[in-house]
Design a protein around this motif. Structure first.
Motif, short mmCIF file in Angstrom:
data_model
loop_
_atom_site.label_atom_id
_atom_site.label_comp_id
_atom_site.label_asym_id
_atom_site.label_seq_id
_atom_site.Cartn_x
_atom_site.Cartn_y
_atom_site.Cartn_z
N MET A 49 0.85 -1.18 0.00
CA MET A 49 0.00 0.00 0.00
C MET A 49 0.88 1.23 0.00
SD MET A 49 -3.13 0.82 2.55
CE MET A 49 -2.12 0.39 3.98
N LEU A 50 0.58 2.19 -0.82
CA LEU A 50 1.38 3.39 -0.96
C LEU A 50 1.13 4.34 0.18
CD1 LEU A 50 3.23 5.06 -2.86
CD2 LEU A 50 1.16 6.03 -3.81
N ASN A 51 2.22 4.95 0.70
CA ASN A 51 2.06 5.93 1.76
C ASN A 51 1.54 7.24 1.15
OD1 ASN A 51 2.31 7.44 4.08
ND2 ASN A 51 4.47 7.79 3.80
N TYR A 78 11.40 11.01 -3.45
CA TYR A 78 12.00 11.87 -2.43
C TYR A 78 10.99 12.06 -1.31
CZ TYR A 78 15.10 13.08 -6.33
OH TYR A 78 15.96 13.04 -7.39
N GLY A 79 11.47 11.98 -0.09
CA GLY A 79 10.63 12.30 1.07
C GLY A 79 11.03 13.65 1.59
N ASP A 137 8.44 4.43 3.98
CA ASP A 137 8.56 5.72 3.28
C ASP A 137 8.64 6.90 4.25
OD1 ASP A 137 7.81 3.77 1.47
OD2 ASP A 137 6.59 5.12 0.25
N ASN A 138 8.39 6.69 5.52
CA ASN A 138 8.49 7.77 6.50
C ASN A 138 9.91 7.93 7.04
OD1 ASN A 138 5.88 8.79 6.50
ND2 ASN A 138 5.14 7.27 7.95
N SER A 139 10.84 7.12 6.57
CA SER A 139 12.18 7.15 7.14
C SER A 139 13.10 8.13 6.40
CB SER A 139 12.81 5.75 7.06
OG SER A 139 13.01 5.38 5.70
N PRO A 140 14.04 8.74 7.12
CA PRO A 140 15.15 9.41 6.45
C PRO A 140 16.02 8.35 5.79
CG PRO A 140 14.97 10.04 8.78
CD PRO A 140 14.12 8.83 8.58
N GLY A 141 16.79 8.73 4.80
CA GLY A 141 17.70 7.76 4.19
C GLY A 141 18.08 8.14 2.77
#
Length: 533
Positions: A1-3, A345-346, A418-422
């Motif tokens: 499921m896509l964030n 990109y987040g 997808d909520n992570s830095p990286g």
């Protein structure tokens, strides 16, 4: 499921109604003055930070204990109280958990990391290797209050277009290629018991994701603007687009009127879900997954067929190419929604308090998130359980250890995803999980339309542009009035009609509410963006 900060219509994530898990009180340093206090905004599916093996590496990097505060719901409410009090934890983690608007409103609350780049070698290396990340991080005066993430492997668009091929075959119909052909197919779906269960009234010919009061997002029929040659970004957002170097807003573009008129024709013929304007995202997903082996929806949009319609029904659906509005529109004219920046990109994934008493430890944690191995694990899960290390810069994302979960849900369950830095490096090889592979495969019919879009000149690159506090504040005020009126008309025109007769008064009204000024602000920043590329 896509964030979806981004299924925001991204729109908020469907499950953000679940309870917050708050493990500690707010405030730099937390209850233990020797600890580093990190608040993390998580997906509702995500388990405790203590269950993630890679978290130990962050604590090793910090050199002090980490006290985690974990929030899965009501973040905006909690955040507003926290920011107003001026009391924030040492670090806040989560894609756009702290927004650009927060940074320009609560000046002095966030650490300017541009002065600390010597302590952030991984971040600086990402900026050098992927210049877009530095653009996303840097404010007009050079401050860096938050660091983005780079995921690399996500496709160019979040929204794929699906039709029930089984229904087409049942009725002896071909896939539509134009709006008129789609109209005819949907009429057949409605009147001819397309799913073959003996009930001619349970089919929903077309359904789409609910639009919000603040604009458009993924999985919505704004992609039909591409049928008229108008490319959108992130499903439409607030309506801004670029054409021949000029910024416009489709809310007052005649092509928008033509699209809305077509959608009303569908609605008037009973071809659109009667709940399309009132359902939430979870209802939209649930209806799309049908009843056992019986599909309910004939035509819709989603991330992948299995995500939209469920694994039991996914094989019934075929991804199809963009439709031409009419026979005069050629393949070279077609466009779609280009979402690569928001997907790969987040924005603003990690932010630091300017009042932190553990600055050195906080900086070490920020930089550790951008280590190659830790970036992979924060995105997909720990080595051994979620990722296999193959050596030589090669990795294999493993199937879910829980056979009852699909790979997308498994990722969200076991890590920050997808909520992570990286930073996922461009020089490593990764065998992708099934959900990303499926998204890439289902994007194939859209390849031509996406190839017609030049990201450098044909889209509004919002994620790459930072506006001044004054302009951000001004646009926020303008958008409240403009979108309040526009989204109300969107719903009324589709369900009741009247777009043609009311169009001139409506466009004049939006201009009176400041749309021309808003476009001019966007044009100024777009010109600066092009000049500095």
């Amino acid at each position: 499921m896509l964030n979806t900060t981004t299924r925001r219509g991204t729109a908020a994530l469907a499950g953000l109604a679940s309870a917050a898990l708050v493990l500690s009180a707010c405030g730099g340093g937390g209850e233990d003055d020797n600890s580093l206090h990190i608040l993390v905004v998580k997906h509702p599916l995500t388990g405790p930070m203590a269950d993630m093996a890679w978290v130990d590496q962050l604590e090793d990097a910090a050199g002090v204990p980490i006290e985690w505060e974990e929030v899965s719901a009501d973040w905006d409410q909690k955040k507003s109280t926290m920011l107003a009090a001026g009391d924030i934890p040492d670090l806040i983690v989560g894609t756009n958990a702290v927004t650009d608007a927060d940074m320009v409103t609560f000046t002095g609350l966030f650490e300017d990391l541009s002065d600390d780049m010597d302590s952030l070698p991984n971040v600086q290396a990402m900026f050098d290797a992927v210049p877009e990340t530095e653009l996303m991080a840097t404010r007009p005066d050079g401050e860096v209050f938050s660091v983005p993430s780079y995921r690399r492997f996500w496709p160019q668009t979040a929204t794929r277009q699906y039709i029930n091929q089984t229904w087409l075959d049942n009725l002896g119909l071909a896939q539509p290629t134009t709006w008129d052909e789609l109209h005819d197919v949907l009429l057949a779906f409605k009147t001819e018991d397309a799913n073959g269960n003996g009930d001619p009234d349970d089919e929903i010919p077309v359904d789409w994701s609910p639009a919000g009061e603040t604009g458009f997002g993924y999985f919505q029929p704004t992609v039909f603007l591409g049928s008229l040659g108008l490319p959108t970004t992130n499903g439409g957002g607030s309506g801004y687009f670029v054409e021949d170097g000029k910024v416009g807003n489709f809310l007052t573009d005649p092509r928008y009127m033509e699209m809305v008129s077509f959608l009303h024709d569908l609605y008037a013929d009973g071809l659109v879900s009667q709940d399309v304007m009132t359902q939430d995202y979870s209802a939209y997903q649930s209806v799309g997954r049908g009843d056992g082996d019986t599909a309910k929806v004939g035509f819709s949009w989603g991330w992948t067929a299995s995500d939209r319609f469920g694994p039991q029904l996914a094989d019934q659906y075929a991804p199809i190419a963009p439709l031409a509005a009419n026979a005069s529109v050629t393949e070279a004219d077609l466009a779609w929604t280009y979402d690569s920046y928001s997907l790969n990109y987040g924005v603003n994934t990690i932010t630091m308090s300017a009042q932190s008493t553990k600055k050195d430890a906080a900086l070490k944690v920020v930089d550790a998130f951008y280590d190659q191995d830790l970036s992979l694990q924060a995105l997909w899960g720990e080595f051994g359980q979620n990722i296999e290390e193959l050596g030589g810069g090669a990795y294999n994302v493993l199937p879910p250890a829980d056979a009852t979960l699909d790979s997308s849900s498994w990722k969200w369950t076991t890590t920050l995803a997808d909520n992570s830095p990286g930073w996922i490096r461009d020089d490593i090889e990764v065998t992708l999980p099934v959900d990303i592979q499926e998204a890439v495969e289902d994007e194939a019919p859209l390849t031509g339309a996406l190839a017609n879009i030049d990201p450098a000149t044909d889209i509004w690159p919002g994620e790459l542009i930072k506006m001044s506090a004054e302009d951000s504040s001004r646009l926020s005020l303008l958008h409240t009035d403009i979108l309040g009126q526009a989204m109300q008309r969107w719903a009324t025109w589709i369900t009741e009609g009247g777009v043609e007769s009311e169009w001139n008064d409506y466009t004049a009204q939006l201009d009176g509410l400041g749309l021309t000024e808003a476009v001019e602000i966007h044009q100024r920043y777009y010109d600066e963006y092009l000049a500095n590329r």
